[in-house]
Design a protein around this motif. Sequence first.
Motif, PDB file in Angstrom:
ATOM      1  N   LEU A  56     -72.297  -2.240 -16.800  1.00 28.93           N
ATOM      2  CA  LEU A  56     -73.372  -2.418 -17.767  1.00 28.93           C
ATOM      3  C   LEU A  56     -74.191  -3.680 -17.494  1.00 28.93           C
ATOM      4  O   LEU A  56     -75.360  -3.762 -17.879  1.00 28.93           O
ATOM      5  CB  LEU A  56     -72.798  -2.479 -19.189  1.00 28.93           C
ATOM      6  N   PHE A  57     -73.582  -4.655 -16.824  1.00 22.87           N
ATOM      7  CA  PHE A  57     -74.336  -5.872 -16.486  1.00 22.87           C
ATOM      8  C   PHE A  57     -75.430  -5.595 -15.460  1.00 22.87           C
ATOM      9  O   PHE A  57     -76.358  -6.395 -15.310  1.00 22.87           O
ATOM     10  CB  PHE A  57     -73.387  -6.950 -15.946  1.00 22.87           C
ATOM     11  N   GLU A  58     -75.315  -4.474 -14.736  1.00 24.30           N
ATOM     12  CA  GLU A  58     -76.233  -4.199 -13.639  1.00 24.30           C
ATOM     13  C   GLU A  58     -77.240  -3.085 -13.930  1.00 24.30           C
ATOM     14  O   GLU A  58     -78.068  -2.777 -13.074  1.00 24.30           O
ATOM     15  CB  GLU A  58     -75.435  -3.821 -12.378  1.00 24.30           C
ATOM     16  N   VAL A  59     -77.162  -2.452 -15.119  1.00 23.10           N
ATOM     17  CA  VAL A  59     -78.102  -1.354 -15.388  1.00 23.10           C
ATOM     18  C   VAL A  59     -79.526  -1.905 -15.513  1.00 23.10           C
ATOM     19  O   VAL A  59     -79.735  -3.074 -15.835  1.00 23.10           O
ATOM     20  CB  VAL A  59     -77.715  -0.567 -16.663  1.00 23.10           C
ATOM     21  N   LYS A  60     -80.474  -1.043 -15.246  1.00 27.79           N
ATOM     22  CA  LYS A  60     -81.884  -1.450 -15.303  1.00 27.79           C
ATOM     23  C   LYS A  60     -82.307  -1.728 -16.732  1.00 27.79           C
ATOM     24  O   LYS A  60     -82.936  -2.745 -17.041  1.00 27.79           O
ATOM     25  CB  LYS A  60     -82.751  -0.352 -14.674  1.00 27.79           C
ATOM     26  N   TYR A  61     -81.996  -0.808 -17.631  1.00 28.81           N
ATOM     27  CA  TYR A  61     -82.228  -1.001 -19.062  1.00 28.81           C
ATOM     28  C   TYR A  61     -81.396   0.026 -19.815  1.00 28.81           C
ATOM     29  O   TYR A  61     -80.837   0.953 -19.211  1.00 28.81           O
ATOM     30  CB  TYR A  61     -83.714  -0.866 -19.436  1.00 28.81           C
ATOM     31  N   LEU A  69     -72.900   5.073 -28.834  1.00 28.49           N
ATOM     32  CA  LEU A  69     -73.586   5.770 -27.746  1.00 28.49           C
ATOM     33  C   LEU A  69     -74.463   4.781 -26.993  1.00 28.49           C
ATOM     34  O   LEU A  69     -75.328   4.137 -27.585  1.00 28.49           O
ATOM     35  CB  LEU A  69     -74.447   6.911 -28.298  1.00 28.49           C
ATOM     36  N   LEU A  70     -74.213   4.653 -25.696  1.00 31.93           N
ATOM     37  CA  LEU A  70     -75.038   3.809 -24.834  1.00 31.93           C
ATOM     38  C   LEU A  70     -75.768   4.703 -23.846  1.00 31.93           C
ATOM     39  O   LEU A  70     -75.125   5.443 -23.082  1.00 31.93           O
ATOM     40  CB  LEU A  70     -74.182   2.793 -24.084  1.00 31.93           C
ATOM     41  N   LEU A  71     -77.077   4.645 -23.861  1.00 26.44           N
ATOM     42  CA  LEU A  71     -77.906   5.370 -22.903  1.00 26.44           C
ATOM     43  C   LEU A  71     -78.432   4.368 -21.888  1.00 26.44           C
ATOM     44  O   LEU A  71     -79.065   3.364 -22.270  1.00 26.44           O
ATOM     45  CB  LEU A  71     -79.064   6.072 -23.620  1.00 26.44           C
ATOM     46  N   ASN A  72     -78.190   4.617 -20.599  1.00 27.95           N
ATOM     47  CA  ASN A  72     -78.509   3.628 -19.569  1.00 27.95           C
ATOM     48  C   ASN A  72     -79.351   4.246 -18.461  1.00 27.95           C
ATOM     49  O   ASN A  72     -79.198   5.414 -18.109  1.00 27.95           O
ATOM     50  CB  ASN A  72     -77.214   3.082 -18.933  1.00 27.95           C
TER      51      ASN A  72
END
Length: 327
Positions: A225-230, A319-322
Motif C-alpha cells: 500500500l505504500f507504493e500504490v499510485k493512489y 474496502l480499499l480501492l487502489n
Amino acid sequence: MTLKELIMQVSFDELLPTLKTLIHGNENSLYAFREAYDRLRLIEPDLDFEGAIHVRWCGGLFGEDKWIGVSGLSGDYWSKGLSKEIVEEEGIQLTSNELAAHCLWEITFYGFSEDEITSTFDRMLGRNKPKNKYEIALDKLEESIWKHQTPRKYRCVYRGMLCYQGDILDYHRRCRNKKNRPKRMREHRQERRKRYLKMMSARENLVQALSVQGSSFVRSDVDYLFEVKYGMEYNYTSIVDGTEGRLLYILESMTKYQQLDLSRYDNAIVCIIVSSRYPLSDTEIADFKASVRTYLKYDDIRFGVVQTDGDEKEVEVKLLLNKMKEQ
C-alpha cells in the motif's frame, strides 16, 4: 413531533431523493447516511431531555437564494437530539420526507456516528496524539513553522497546544504578496512535505489496522500500500437488529448506496472485522466474497478477516480501492 417520531415514520429510501439534492457531488457517501439513519432508528430517545430543533429560512440578505437551515442537532448526543421537538418557521412547507432528509443532513454534520463525532472534535481540539513516525515528523514540522516563521505576538500555548491568536489570517494575507522567491520556494517545499507526510501517515495507519493482532493479514501482505499510485478507503458497518444479514446489509451499501467509478482502480483489499463472540459462518463469508468479486471485477482482490475480542454484534468491512503503479 419529535425527531424520533419523524424518523420512525419515514424510511431512508423515501427521504433519499431530497438527500441527494443536499449532498450533490458526494453520492459515494450515501451509504454512510443510510447507516446513520438506521442507527437513529435503533437508538432510544432521552425522554428526560427537552429541547427544540428549529427549521427556518436562511440567506437571502445579499441577493443570494434562500435555503432551509436546521439548528439544534449537530452538537448534542443523538439520544438527546431524538427527543427534541421539531419547530418549523412560518411559511416553510416541507413534506415528512424532505424534513427527515434535512434533519439527517444536520445531525451528521460532524460525523455519521457518535464515536465518529467524538473523534472529529478531538481532532479539531488537537487532542489526538501522533500515532506513527510520519505523524511525529508532521508534528515537528508544524511546530517548527509555528516557532520560526510566525511572529511572537501571533503565537500562544493553550492547554499544552500550540495555537495562533490575534489577526493571524490578515497577517498571512499581507505576507503572501510580500514574500521573495526564496521564501515562496521554502513555503512550497514545506507544503509538499506536509502532503507527503499526511499521505504516508494515512497509509501507515491502514497497514497497521489491516495487520492488527487477530487479523488473517500479516504486514508483508499489505505493505504494498505504500507504493500504490493512489487509492480510496471506505468503511462500512452493518446496522441491523441482531446478527442476521450483516454482510448482506454491507453488500447493499456497496452496490446500491454508492456510485463508485471502479474503472479508476485495478486492485482491492476487503477486510471483514467481526467479534469472535458473534462470528460469521463460513458460508456467509464465502457468499460475500463471491458477490464482491462479481461486483468489483478485478483480478487482484485480497480478502482478510480480523477477529476482535469486543462484544459488538455489528460487522465492519474496510474496502480499499487502489491503482497500482505501472511496472
